[in-house]
Design a protein around this motif. Structure first.
Motif, PDB file in Angstrom:
ATOM      1  N   ASP A 218       5.857  -3.215   0.991  1.00  0.00           N
ATOM      2  CA  ASP A 218       4.645  -3.892   1.446  1.00  0.00           C
ATOM      3  C   ASP A 218       3.454  -3.487   0.572  1.00  0.00           C
ATOM      4  O   ASP A 218       3.584  -2.691  -0.363  1.00  0.00           O
ATOM      5  CB  ASP A 218       4.381  -3.623   2.931  1.00  0.00           C
ATOM      6  CG  ASP A 218       4.139  -2.152   3.238  1.00  0.00           C
ATOM      7  OD1 ASP A 218       3.676  -1.409   2.336  1.00  0.00           O
ATOM      8  OD2 ASP A 218       4.409  -1.724   4.383  1.00  0.00           O
ATOM      9  N   ALA A 219       2.274  -4.037   0.908  1.00  0.00           N
ATOM     10  CA  ALA A 219       1.098  -3.850   0.058  1.00  0.00           C
ATOM     11  C   ALA A 219       0.630  -2.403  -0.007  1.00  0.00           C
ATOM     12  O   ALA A 219      -0.155  -2.047  -0.896  1.00  0.00           O
ATOM     13  CB  ALA A 219      -0.042  -4.738   0.556  1.00  0.00           C
ATOM     14  N   GLY A 220       1.090  -1.553   0.904  1.00  0.00           N
ATOM     15  CA  GLY A 220       0.722  -0.148   0.862  1.00  0.00           C
ATOM     16  C   GLY A 220       1.258   0.568  -0.374  1.00  0.00           C
ATOM     17  O   GLY A 220       0.792   1.657  -0.714  1.00  0.00           O
ATOM     18  N   TYR A 221       2.236  -0.034  -1.035  1.00  0.00           N
ATOM     19  CA  TYR A 221       2.836   0.560  -2.242  1.00  0.00           C
ATOM     20  C   TYR A 221       2.303  -0.087  -3.516  1.00  0.00           C
ATOM     21  O   TYR A 221       2.854   0.142  -4.599  1.00  0.00           O
ATOM     22  CB  TYR A 221       4.357   0.396  -2.208  1.00  0.00           C
ATOM     23  CG  TYR A 221       5.037   1.160  -1.100  1.00  0.00           C
ATOM     24  CD1 TYR A 221       5.555   2.433  -1.308  1.00  0.00           C
ATOM     25  CD2 TYR A 221       5.179   0.615   0.172  1.00  0.00           C
ATOM     26  CE1 TYR A 221       6.190   3.133  -0.292  1.00  0.00           C
ATOM     27  CE2 TYR A 221       5.815   1.305   1.203  1.00  0.00           C
ATOM     28  CZ  TYR A 221       6.316   2.563   0.959  1.00  0.00           C
ATOM     29  OH  TYR A 221       6.936   3.245   1.976  1.00  0.00           O
ATOM     30  N   ASP A 222       1.248  -0.885  -3.409  1.00  0.00           N
ATOM     31  CA  ASP A 222       0.737  -1.613  -4.563  1.00  0.00           C
ATOM     32  C   ASP A 222      -0.027  -0.677  -5.502  1.00  0.00           C
ATOM     33  O   ASP A 222      -1.256  -0.586  -5.466  1.00  0.00           O
ATOM     34  CB  ASP A 222      -0.176  -2.756  -4.092  1.00  0.00           C
ATOM     35  CG  ASP A 222      -0.719  -3.571  -5.252  1.00  0.00           C
ATOM     36  OD1 ASP A 222      -0.015  -3.694  -6.268  1.00  0.00           O
ATOM     37  OD2 ASP A 222      -1.864  -4.071  -5.145  1.00  0.00           O
ATOM     38  N   GLN A 223       0.732   0.026  -6.325  1.00  0.00           N
ATOM     39  CA  GLN A 223       0.177   0.936  -7.322  1.00  0.00           C
ATOM     40  C   GLN A 223       0.851   0.649  -8.664  1.00  0.00           C
ATOM     41  O   GLN A 223       2.081   0.508  -8.726  1.00  0.00           O
ATOM     42  CB  GLN A 223       0.423   2.392  -6.918  1.00  0.00           C
ATOM     43  CG  GLN A 223      -0.205   2.780  -5.593  1.00  0.00           C
ATOM     44  CD  GLN A 223       0.145   4.196  -5.184  1.00  0.00           C
ATOM     45  OE1 GLN A 223       0.657   4.982  -5.975  1.00  0.00           O
ATOM     46  NE2 GLN A 223      -0.128   4.534  -3.930  1.00  0.00           N
ATOM     47  N   LYS A 224       0.062   0.593  -9.712  1.00  0.00           N
ATOM     48  CA  LYS A 224       0.607   0.239 -11.021  1.00  0.00           C
ATOM     49  C   LYS A 224       1.694   1.203 -11.463  1.00  0.00           C
ATOM     50  O   LYS A 224       2.673   0.810 -12.100  1.00  0.00           O
ATOM     51  CB  LYS A 224      -0.523   0.205 -12.051  1.00  0.00           C
ATOM     52  CG  LYS A 224      -0.075  -0.377 -13.389  1.00  0.00           C
ATOM     53  CD  LYS A 224      -1.254  -0.615 -14.321  1.00  0.00           C
ATOM     54  CE  LYS A 224      -0.793  -1.258 -15.631  1.00  0.00           C
ATOM     55  NZ  LYS A 224      -1.934  -1.539 -16.532  1.00  0.00           N
ATOM     56  N   SER A 225       1.558   2.483 -11.107  1.00  0.00           N
ATOM     57  CA  SER A 225       2.548   3.486 -11.518  1.00  0.00           C
ATOM     58  C   SER A 225       3.929   3.180 -10.934  1.00  0.00           C
ATOM     59  O   SER A 225       4.956   3.445 -11.571  1.00  0.00           O
ATOM     60  CB  SER A 225       2.100   4.879 -11.077  1.00  0.00           C
ATOM     61  OG  SER A 225       1.928   4.935  -9.664  1.00  0.00           O
ATOM     62  N   ILE A 226       3.973   2.601  -9.733  1.00  0.00           N
ATOM     63  CA  ILE A 226       5.253   2.266  -9.106  1.00  0.00           C
ATOM     64  C   ILE A 226       5.921   1.108  -9.848  1.00  0.00           C
ATOM     65  O   ILE A 226       7.131   1.142 -10.124  1.00  0.00           O
ATOM     66  CB  ILE A 226       5.055   1.923  -7.616  1.00  0.00           C
ATOM     67  CG1 ILE A 226       4.559   3.158  -6.852  1.00  0.00           C
ATOM     68  CG2 ILE A 226       6.348   1.401  -6.996  1.00  0.00           C
ATOM     69  CD1 ILE A 226       4.247   2.910  -5.391  1.00  0.00           C
TER      70      ILE A 226
END
Length: 391
Positions: free
Chosen positions: A216-224
């Motif tokens: 979901d959007a809680g994991y929206d990080q470029k590093s991931i």
């Protein structure tokens, strides 16, 4: 002869050999008051989850009053059974050994070998786990990565919920909705921080390599996105979290679709190998541009724009955001939510959590997920045996 009970069928799929060896080596001088077998005590802990018991008191009462249940667990049908204190001490030993991790990994591989897992798409999420201990003010919290903490997140209906305890992070196969990796952290731990370790464990536990990781959007990080694309040669399917931005990136719409020089959204025309192709919307009949296609290109094919994941793996995904394929993949993410639901409702992930401390909470979570996978493996083995006998 009586048919085998559900508990017998489930226990038959589990190999406690490595756990027994590990516990025997670490506790050679501590066998319990009357030397109860380690295997029987492990069987009893699995039985607690099969029958959704909430405490060792319930377990001991059932063992005392049900000789068939006692025998299925591996104790003498008419003999004595371990006390509550004995089970509590054994649980401590099990938590300190962390031996259940290997059994969980073994169960995941068996389910994959049997074809129960698809593994092409893996959904990752976290769920709250309330602590079975007295809450403390935030100012008195031990921020040591081990102690219970305060957590806050939005539920499926968008309501803000707060709790004191831990978070269970799970990676689940979207076909079977079975967990393939897990971790326990204090409730305050950010979901995105745990993504790397969960993805690594998922890769270690599976023989085949997933193509998509759904979050979901809680994991929206470029590093991931970068981690998944470069290290695991897969694609992250995560909605963009615009974080209060008032305008989309220059030259793009909110879903990273290129905007033509006349201000129209360009038309998606497929993608592969990390590259998405977009064509002139006027040529594609999606708009009536007053300048025509000649405004941007001399070709009758119209202007073409390509976006590449290596330019920005967060913005540019294959399949492209907003397409039916992207939505179809993302909708499969709900499989991990149903996995959490079954663990909580049927396997006592919350109601059966009568333990304190992160090690014991993790042990409880492992017992729940091991029982879940063992149940599915047992059902399918039983079906195969029945079909063989019928043939």
């Amino acid at each position: 002869m009586q048919p085998r009970s559900r508990l017998e069928i489930i226990l038959a799929t589990l190999d406690f050999g490595p756990i027994i060896i590990a516990l025997s080596k670490n506790n050679e001088q501590r066998r319990g008051p009357i030397g109860y077998r380690i295997e029987a005590k492990l069987n009893a802990l699995i039985a607690m989850r099969v029958y959704n018991m909430s405490s060792f008191t319930q377990l001991v009462e059932r063992l005392n009053h049900d000789p068939v249940f006692r025998y299925d667990c591996g104790f003498e049908a008419f003999g004595k059974v371990p006390s509550i204190a004995t089970f509590s001490r054994f649980y401590d030993q099990l938590a300190n050994s962390e031996a259940l991790h290997e059994l969980f990994k073994q169960q995941v591989k068996e389910a994959e070998t049997m074809g129960l897992l698809d593994t092409s798409s893996i959904a990752i999420d976290a769920s709250k786990v309330d602590a079975n201990e007295k809450s403390v003010p935030r100012k008195d919290i031990k921020d040591d990565g081990q102690s219970a903490n305060w957590g806050s997140k939005l539920d499926t209906n968008g309501n803000q919920i707060t709790w004191f305890g831990y978070k269970l992070h799970i990676a689940a196969d979207v076909k079977s909705e079975l967990p393939v990796a897990l971790s326990i952290t204090p409730a305050s731990t950010n979901d995105g921080i745990m993504a790397e370790s969960i993805i690594k464990e998922c890769s270690d536990n599976l023989n085949s390599k997933p193509q998509y990781y759904l979050m979901d959007a809680g994991y929206d990080q470029k590093s991931i996105y970068e981690l998944i694309r470069k290290d695991y040669k897969a694609q992250a399917i995560i909605p963009l979290n615009h974080r209060g931005a008032k305008e989309p990136p220059e030259g793009l719409d909110w879903d990273a679709t290129p905007i033509c020089s006349a201000g129209y959204r360009m038309t998606y025309w497929g993608g592969s190998n990390g590259v998405n192709k977009f064509r002139c919307p006027h040529v594609m009949g999606k708009c009536d541009c007053p300048f025509g296609s000649s405004w941007c290109s001399d070709s009758n094919y119209g202007m073409v724009v390509k976006t590449r994941a290596r330019q920005d793996s967060r913005l540019f995904t294959v399949p492209h955001r907003g397409t039916s394929n992207w939505k179809l993949l993302y909708n499969k993410r709900t499989g991990v939510e149903r996995c959490f639901g079954r663990l909580k409702k049927h396997l006592g992930l919350e109601t059966g959590l009568n333990v304190q401390g992160i090690k014991k909470v993790k042990t409880h979570a492992y017992l729940s997920v091991i029982t879940m996978i063992a149940s599915v493996v047992a059902i399918n083995k039983n079906k195969s045996s029945s079909a063989f006998i019928a043939a």
